[in-house]
Design a protein around this motif. Sequence first.
Motif, PDB file in Angstrom:
ATOM      1  N   UNK A 316       0.810  -1.223   0.000  1.00  0.00           N
ATOM      2  CA  UNK A 316       0.000   0.000   0.000  1.00  0.00           C
ATOM      3  C   UNK A 316       0.845   1.274   0.000  1.00  0.00           C
ATOM      4  N   UNK A 317       2.081   1.197   0.491  1.00  0.00           N
ATOM      5  CA  UNK A 317       2.876   2.429   0.549  1.00  0.00           C
ATOM      6  C   UNK A 317       3.264   2.910  -0.847  1.00  0.00           C
ATOM      7  N   UNK A 318       3.176   2.026  -1.833  1.00  0.00           N
ATOM      8  CA  UNK A 318       3.509   2.424  -3.198  1.00  0.00           C
ATOM      9  C   UNK A 318       2.270   2.670  -4.046  1.00  0.00           C
ATOM     10  N   UNK A 319       1.154   3.004  -3.388  1.00  0.00           N
ATOM     11  CA  UNK A 319      -0.100   3.116  -4.132  1.00  0.00           C
ATOM     12  C   UNK A 319       0.022   4.069  -5.311  1.00  0.00           C
ATOM     13  N   UNK A 320       0.824   5.134  -5.131  1.00  0.00           N
ATOM     14  CA  UNK A 320       0.978   6.089  -6.226  1.00  0.00           C
ATOM     15  C   UNK A 320       1.515   5.428  -7.486  1.00  0.00           C
ATOM     16  N   UNK A 321       2.342   4.424  -7.273  1.00  0.00           N
ATOM     17  CA  UNK A 321       2.953   3.767  -8.433  1.00  0.00           C
ATOM     18  C   UNK A 321       1.997   2.818  -9.131  1.00  0.00           C
ATOM     19  N   UNK A 322       1.078   2.218  -8.364  1.00  0.00           N
ATOM     20  CA  UNK A 322       0.191   1.237  -9.017  1.00  0.00           C
ATOM     21  C   UNK A 322      -1.261   1.663  -9.036  1.00  0.00           C
ATOM     22  N   UNK A 323      -1.483   2.967  -8.872  1.00  0.00           N
ATOM     23  CA  UNK A 323      -2.860   3.456  -8.935  1.00  0.00           C
ATOM     24  C   UNK A 323      -3.450   3.186 -10.326  1.00  0.00           C
ATOM     25  N   UNK A 324      -2.660   3.526 -11.323  1.00  0.00           N
ATOM     26  CA  UNK A 324      -3.088   3.279 -12.701  1.00  0.00           C
ATOM     27  C   UNK A 324      -2.055   2.347 -13.337  1.00  0.00           C
ATOM     28  N   UNK A 325      -2.541   1.245 -13.833  1.00  0.00           N
ATOM     29  CA  UNK A 325      -1.627   0.212 -14.313  1.00  0.00           C
ATOM     30  C   UNK A 325      -1.811   0.021 -15.812  1.00  0.00           C
TER      31      UNK A 325
END
Lengths: 334, 239
Positions: A316-325
């Motif tokens: 979850x801490x990397x949500x910015x990276x996998x918000x849009x895949x």
Amino acid sequence: MTKQRTGMVVSSVAHAGVIAYAVIGFTTAKPFDPTLESVAVEVLSPSEYDALTKGDRTSKKVENTPKVEAKKIAAVTPEPRPAAPEAKENVDAPPPPPDAAKVETPEPKPEPKKAETPPPEPPKEEPKKAETPPVPTPAPKPAETPKPEKKVDEKSQAKLDDLIKKEVEKKPDPPKKVEKKPDPKPQPKFDPSKIATMIDKRDPGRVAQAAPQMASITTAGISNGQASQLALTRATMLGNMIREQLYQCWSPPVGTQGMRDLMATIQFELTPQGVLIGQPSLQGSSANPAFQAFAESAMRAVNSCTQPTRPLRLPPEDYNLWKSVILDFKLPDA
Amino acid sequence: MDPAIAQQGVAAVTAHDLSLWGLFIQAALVVKLIMIGLVVSSVWCWAIIVDKTVLYARTRRQMDRFEKVFWSGQSLEELYRNLAPRPTSSMPALFVAAMREWKRSFEGGGKAVASLQMRIEKVLDVTIQRELERLEARLLVLATVGSAGPFVGLFGTVWGIMTSFQSIAASKNTSLAVVAPGIAEALFATALGLVAAIPATIFYNKFSSEVSKQANRLEGFADEFSAILSRQIDERTGS
């Protein structure tokens, strides 16, 4: 005319009844369960996957079919099966009554002794194989000890005395072991990364190159490897995690096996819980007649693996990276 | 992105009322009209089925009872006096019509006896026709619903699938979640058509065989009765 009317009345009433039953009795259709049959596969960690596609720096061979470096797992010396985590529990457990504290203090002593005992791991780790018959018998007994202690913490102190007696009775066991195995190992730690080796029940003496795809040295990556950087960045690791999870949900359509030029680029957005927002969208197209079915199977995979009941599990801490895949679905090399 | 909103979005995509009522409400206007028409025709068919079942059972009972009385040796004059004042149907109606013609011919002093046999047969034929008409009335509705119902339902289905394909084209999304509700709606129309048509066909076949059986019975009785009357005529004119 009256006859006609009775017929109409009977018919209308019957139809009204049937319709009412249909509206009330027929509840909404049950949705299909999107969960698929799970197939046991070997789990590749992100780093292993990267090693597979990018290869080893030292190697100079480039091949289409990657080879995984086979490690001799038998050579790995696994830590002794720990009484250690159990011991931790005991230490952590708050001992409110002073009596209980007294009880607990003597107990850690036997366990370290146990821990000291086993320098040759195989017999301890695999008691079922019974290479040394006498070992299994003492092993279970110390394992049992922590359970009564818990009870002691929770339950009345009346049972404490009995337990203490039991403990005293059990204490004679450990010294025997000490006699058997003299060389001590200091402080076994519970290492979660070693769980796999501890669970591994395979013959520790097995040969390294079991599978034909394995080589003693990895290749220098595959010729069609796509990762741009050699290092395992956070982004590629996330990409690998997503791919790993989605590919488990994906069953490519029949007949596309081996069509390696097929690639479907799917874009979708996720909530922080790993649940799909809206619908996945397909980017681009192909003249290949199998492409449509292929792309739809990929979209179905995205749909079924991002449901609230079965979300994607990502840090979850990397949500910015996998918000849009944006993910490329490609068939694995057969 | 707020997860709650996202959850709602997912729910909105997948939530479709798939109950029967929901299917009806979501359907296009044409499909709705077809569904209503099919339900109405089903109601009508069943009304006819109930009526006809009752009517045929009663007619059969009536015939049985009348035949028993007729062949019991009771005087025909007496039987006629009993039946004439009441409105009758089926076999008693045949009997009453033939007897009335007979009476009229002999009441005038026996002048019009020459072609009495022919007249009686005509009267019997007409009465049989009238009775059969009564028995067959509205059976054609069953036949029509039975044969046209599936087509009407199919029309609703085709229309519904057409609109759902249009919505696919509009939304540029081919996922099954977009296609499925429209198709379910559309198929519901065919289901209703079949629900109306299947009993209609079954009962039409049953009833038409019943009608032909009863018609045979009426004709047989008419022949026998006209034979009796012709014997009587010959006896009276001969004497």
